[in-house]
Design a protein around this motif. Structure first.
Motif, mmCIF file in Angstrom:
data_model
loop_
_atom_site.group_PDB
_atom_site.id
_atom_site.type_symbol
_atom_site.label_atom_id
_atom_site.label_comp_id
_atom_site.label_asym_id
_atom_site.label_seq_id
_atom_site.Cartn_x
_atom_site.Cartn_y
_atom_site.Cartn_z
ATOM 1 N N LEU A 215 10.444 -11.580 31.107
ATOM 2 C CA LEU A 215 10.665 -11.916 32.547
ATOM 3 C C LEU A 215 9.749 -13.300 32.864
ATOM 4 O O LEU A 215 9.974 -14.197 33.667
ATOM 5 C CB LEU A 215 10.265 -10.849 33.303
ATOM 6 N N VAL A 216 8.504 -13.056 32.335
ATOM 7 C CA VAL A 216 7.309 -13.994 32.609
ATOM 8 C C VAL A 216 7.843 -15.463 32.290
ATOM 9 O O VAL A 216 7.725 -16.579 32.522
ATOM 10 C CB VAL A 216 6.105 -13.726 31.966
ATOM 11 N N SER A 217 8.456 -15.360 30.694
ATOM 12 C CA SER A 217 9.092 -16.720 30.173
ATOM 13 C C SER A 217 9.862 -17.342 30.794
ATOM 14 O O SER A 217 10.161 -18.310 31.124
ATOM 15 C CB SER A 217 9.515 -16.446 28.639
ATOM 16 N N SER A 218 11.006 -16.313 31.305
ATOM 17 C CA SER A 218 12.314 -16.756 32.252
ATOM 18 C C SER A 218 11.639 -17.465 33.455
ATOM 19 O O SER A 218 12.228 -18.432 33.974
ATOM 20 C CB SER A 218 12.922 -15.646 32.468
ATOM 21 N N LEU A 219 10.780 -16.774 34.261
ATOM 22 C CA LEU A 219 10.172 -17.356 35.421
ATOM 23 C C LEU A 219 9.576 -18.790 35.311
ATOM 24 O O LEU A 219 9.613 -19.685 35.879
ATOM 25 C CB LEU A 219 9.300 -16.180 36.072
ATOM 26 N N TYR B 80 10.182 -20.800 32.758
ATOM 27 C CA TYR B 80 11.137 -21.877 32.391
ATOM 28 C C TYR B 80 11.853 -22.510 33.806
ATOM 29 O O TYR B 80 12.241 -23.368 33.931
ATOM 30 C CB TYR B 80 12.113 -21.168 31.520
ATOM 31 N N LEU B 81 12.188 -21.366 34.753
ATOM 32 C CA LEU B 81 12.624 -21.791 36.154
ATOM 33 C C LEU B 81 11.897 -22.671 36.869
ATOM 34 O O LEU B 81 12.327 -23.696 37.593
ATOM 35 C CB LEU B 81 13.209 -20.608 36.871
ATOM 36 N N PHE B 82 10.711 -22.373 36.700
ATOM 37 C CA PHE B 82 9.604 -23.453 37.645
ATOM 38 C C PHE B 82 8.885 -24.397 36.816
ATOM 39 O O PHE B 82 8.283 -25.310 37.620
ATOM 40 C CB PHE B 82 8.746 -22.349 38.504
ATOM 41 N N LYS B 83 9.007 -24.718 35.797
ATOM 42 C CA LYS B 83 8.464 -25.651 34.665
ATOM 43 C C LYS B 83 9.283 -27.011 34.783
ATOM 44 O O LYS B 83 10.414 -26.914 34.737
ATOM 45 C CB LYS B 83 8.369 -25.129 33.460
ATOM 46 N N PRO B 84 8.667 -27.930 35.190
ATOM 47 C CA PRO B 84 9.205 -29.323 35.275
ATOM 48 C C PRO B 84 9.866 -29.532 33.783
ATOM 49 O O PRO B 84 9.405 -29.390 32.767
ATOM 50 C CB PRO B 84 8.132 -30.309 35.552
ATOM 51 N N ARG B 85 11.041 -30.242 33.692
ATOM 52 C CA ARG B 85 11.694 -30.776 32.544
ATOM 53 C C ARG B 85 11.015 -31.992 31.835
ATOM 54 O O ARG B 85 10.466 -32.756 32.654
ATOM 55 C CB ARG B 85 13.304 -31.178 32.947
ATOM 56 N N SER B 86 10.802 -31.911 30.746
ATOM 57 C CA SER B 86 10.178 -32.900 29.637
ATOM 58 C C SER B 86 11.017 -33.533 28.988
ATOM 59 O O SER B 86 12.194 -32.860 28.449
ATOM 60 C CB SER B 86 9.088 -32.096 28.767
#
Length: 850
Positions: free
Chosen positions: A37-41, A43-49
């Motif tokens: 759940l933490v990883s999914s959240l 990934y949703l809020f992390k800027p694309r590299s």
């Protein structure tokens, strides 16, 4: 507006609720689900590299990661001035520093316009969750991270990573430390390969061989290593065979080393005499690595193959034990077993190609036959360039090249002469003298009948052992103690000029490391110390060790195998194989390889010293230049040596009233420095010690006179040795066959008048040079009398002939030999001329009679 107390109460209530919720979530929701759940959240809020990072860890389980190793090697070549931290290391056997990246360092690379960023990462390894796990994990987990734009993923994985792998392989090949392997009897399974670093400096640039032949060999080697696919296509094992043949000292071992350095191949030195049977040969072949050169030296005298030995009636001799056979050797070279491995080179060396079985020489076994010849003008110029730095013309070149056309001299002999001085004029002048002497006298070993023999015949001479053959230990190691021998050059009672010559030679040797490397020779030096016992040979060795600060290894060959001296008759040839179930034997070929072959390059600053009381009994193969470079004659005590001993033992640094008498006695007495030193140790009183020495010398003189049968008639004869005046005694000069009869008549009448004609017809023969007394050999005074008279006769003959004929007399060993040369040449010429004139008369006049 809320008061501060109400805000604080609300914050405390909210924090307590969050902590309660977190505690309930940890107890109710499993860890993997929480992590997901933490990883999914994130990934949703992390800027694309746009970057992609490849991680290359050091190992993949228990197997090392090939990409990691290649990256480590490749990145060492990409270190830039911006790099801040590096790791530097060096082991005792490495010649250069090893440079690696420090953790956290970054390297930037450019490939086909794409920028790539490398980073070296070291992280602590994760500990196992099982508390009962006793395996100790690595403290660090090392990896390389390669970051780049995602759109170049295909280029990086498809081209850049394979490029790094290939580049790293090329770098490793270039920096590879070559190994040389030899057989060892250690280990549970019997024979196995032991290795050391191959550091022989020979290269094709330093080889003094025919330029065209050298280029042919290099082209053949390059073509061989590039044709893996071709060999597979035509159905042949990827191997190549070379036969190196020619006289000793022509560079066969150096050529093998040059081939290894050129290809970066390891070398396996195989002595067939140590192989019990075909099975052992196959097993050794399987244990050799790829990219290697297998060397079998002196193949013509290494083995006696049973299936080529037949009884007089044509049947094979029966064998009583398993032995290496010709069939096994041929299968090893060119049969099914030859396909066990890739990039294999097999090299045979021999001094006599004609003695090899034709089955060994056919194409497919020995693909290329390389004749190593004597030194020619091209080879000499290369040696002069390497050893003396002469890259152009020298005024002695023409004379030397002319002499080389008519003289058989090996490159090793030429090189040894060029090493005697760094002054080109002196070194080349010495070479001219050597070539002239060889042209006049020849330089081959002689047998008991005085006939010249080849070096291979010398190697086949027999040796003698007393009693049961010595067994070779399965394991031999060096034991050591502190070397505390006090001998120095200052304390040695030897000729001052010889002492200085030895010290200068040692100094020149240790200061020329780069010179030896430049000319492609092992950095070693050989000395032969010879003379009777007690002449300080061992003390000189100790003085050399103390002078150079070198360790000393005392090697007793008898503890390894049989003696290599030519002492009497024997039934066992030195190079004949022995059943290894009983013993392993040292061969002369093996000893020579140890001194001057591939194994001589194993280590730097090595000095090999042979000592003997009888130089004439040594095998000539041991004495040639390149093996024994300097012969040191340890003489009996002379006045200079005595004064040094008197200074050391008695503290006499000036004059003593007994010095004159002692020096006079030393001129006529053969006494060793050890005997003089022992007498001087009898008393600390100089008068007592020197008086005792006087008595010893007088007793020695009387004993020597008696031992030599030096009676009054001998004294009268010595004083009455006839000296000639050629101008008055032999006024007619020999000009050739025109006046040979007249010149001969005057010489015969002169010698008949002095009762010396026996020096010409052989009736007055040479006495022995030494006689034995009390089991000791001492010089024979009668020989000296005969020799003096013979020299005066030969000198008179040389002075009474024309200057163009004088060299014929000068090169003869005795007056009788000179007489035979002149008589044979000019007397025969006179008879031939008369015969020729008669034939002309018959040919031209008889037809007119008909």
């Amino acid at each position: 507006m809320p008061s501060p107390s109400s805000l604080f109460s609300a914050y405390a209530s909210m924090t307590a609720s969050i902590m309660l919720f977190r505690s309930m979530a940890n107890d109710i929701i499993p860890y993997p689900i929480r992590n997901y759940l933490v990883s999914s959240l994130g990934y949703l809020f992390k800027p694309r590299s746009r970057l992609l990072t490849l991680v290359m860890e050091e190992s993949n389980g228990m197997v090392r990661n090939q990409v990691y190793d290649a990256s480590e090697v490749y990145l060492c070549t990409k270190i830039s001035p911006d790099t801040e931290r590096l790791k530097v290391s060096k082991t005792p056997r490495e010649k250069n520093l090893t440079i690696r990246l420090e953790k956290g360092e970054k390297i930037f690379d450019l490939f086909e316009g794409v920028e790539l960023k490398w980073r070296f990462v070291c992280a602590e390894a994760e500990k196992g969750n099982n508390p009962n796990d006793q395996v100790v994990a690595r403290t660090e987990k090392r990896s390389f991270e390669l970051s780049f734009d995602k759109k170049y993923k295909g280029l990086v994985l498809g081209s850049y990573v394979p490029f790094v792998l290939e580049k790293a392989k090329a770098i490793r090949d270039q920096q590879r430390i070559l190994k040389m392997y030899t057989l060892s009897t250690q280990g549970y399974m019997g024979m196995m390969w032991d290795s050391i670093n191959l550091e022989h400096p020979a290269t094709f640039e330093t080889l003094a061989m025919d330029p065209k032949l050298k280029n042919d060999v290099m082209e053949d080697l390059d073509r061989f290593v590039k044709r893996k696919g071709f060999y597979k296509k035509v159905g042949k094992a990827w191997k190549r065979g070379y036969l190196l043949y020619g006289p000793p000292g022509t560079g066969k071992s150096s050529l093998v080393a040059a081939m290894a350095n050129h290809l970066k191949f390891d070398v396996y030195d195989l002595q067939l005499v140590n192989i019990m049977g075909d099975y052992d040969l196959r097993r050794l072949l399987l244990s050799t690595g790829n990219r290697s050169i297998l060397v079998i030296e002196d193949i013509d005298c290494s083995i006696d193959l049973p299936d080529r030995r037949h009884a007089p009636d044509g049947r094979k001799q029966p064998e009583h034990h398993v032995q290496l056979t010709l069939s096994g050797l041929l299968n090893f070279i060119d049969g099914l077993w030859s396909s066990c491995g890739d990039e294999r080179i097999i090299v045979f060396t021999t001094n006599h190609k004609d003695r090899l079985d034709p089955a060994l020489l056919r194409p497919g076994r020995m693909d290329m036959h390389i004749h190593m010849s004597y030194c020619n003008p091209q080879g000499f110029k290369l040696l002069a360039s390497n050893y003396l730095g002469i890259h152009g013309y020298h005024h002695l070149f023409g004379e030397i090249e002319g002499l080389l056309q008519d003289t058989e001299v090996s490159p090793a002999q030429v090189a040894e002469e060029l090493m005697k001085s760094e002054d080109p004029d002196i070194a080349l002048g010495g070479l001219v003298k050597l070539l002239k002497r060889k042209k006049l006298e020849g330089d081959g070993p002689v047998d008991k009948d005085g006939k010249t023999v080849g070096i291979r015949e010398v190697k086949r001479q027999k040796v003698e052992t007393k009693g049961k053959p010595v067994r070779m230990s399965r394991r031999k190691v060096w034991d050591s103690i502190n070397f505390e021998h006090p001998a120095t050059f200052e304390t040695l009672a030897m000729d001052p000029e010889l002492k200085n010559a030895v010290m200068e030679d040692l100094n020149r040797f240790i200061s020329r490391k780069e010179f030896y490397k430049k000319v492609g020779r092992a950095w070693k030096r050989g000395y032969l110390l010879y003379r009777p016992p007690g002449t300080s040979k061992s003390s000189l060795v100790a003085a050399m060790a103390n002078y150079l600060k070198f360790d000393v290894y005392a090697l007793q060959l008898i503890s390894i195998a049989v003696s290599i001296f030519q002492t009497g008759n024997s039934q066992q040839p030195a190079d004949k194989p022995i059943n290894l179930k009983k013993e392993v034997q040292l061969t002369l070929s093996g000893l020579l390889n140890f001194i001057d072959g591939l194994w001589s390059s194993c280590g730097d600053e090595r000095i090999i010293i042979f000592t003997t009381n009888h130089k004439d009994r040594l095998d000539p193969a041991l004495l040639r230049p390149g093996r024994m470079h300097m012969y040191i004659h340890m003489s009996y005590c002379n006045p200079q040596g005595f004064k040094l001993l008197a200074s050391n033992y008695l503290g006499i640094h000036g004059y003593h009233h007994l010095f004159g008498e002692i020096e006079g006695l030393l001129q006529d007495t053969e006494v060793s420095p050890a005997q003089v030193a022992e007498e001087l140790m009898m008393s600390e009183d100089p008068d007592v010690a020197l008086s005792g020495l006087v008595k010893l010398l007088k007793w020695k003189k009387l004993e020597g006179d008696d031992a030599n049968a030096f009676d009054i008639q001998d004294v009268k004869r010595q004083k009455a040795v006839v000296q000639f005046n050629p101008a008055t005694d032999l006024p007619i000069k020999l000009l050739g066959n025109v006046n040979f009869a007249t010149w001969k008549a005057q010489l015969v009448m002169l010698l008949n008048g002095h009762q010396l004609i026996g020096h010409l017809d052989g009736s007055i023969s040479a006495p022995p040079t030494a006689i034995s007394r009390n089991r000791k050999e001492i010089p024979n005074s009668k020989y000296q009398i005969w020799f003096s008279q013979d020299q005066f006769i030969q000198q008179a003959m040389m002075a009474s002939v024309d200057i163009t004929i004088a060299p014929t007399v000068a090169t003869a060993a005795t007056a009788q030999k000179a007489w035979e040369l002149l008589h044979t040449f000019y007397a025969n010429m006179t008879e031939n001329k008369k015969s020729s004139e008669l034939e002309i008369v018959i040919h031209y006049r008889i037809p007119f009679l008909f």
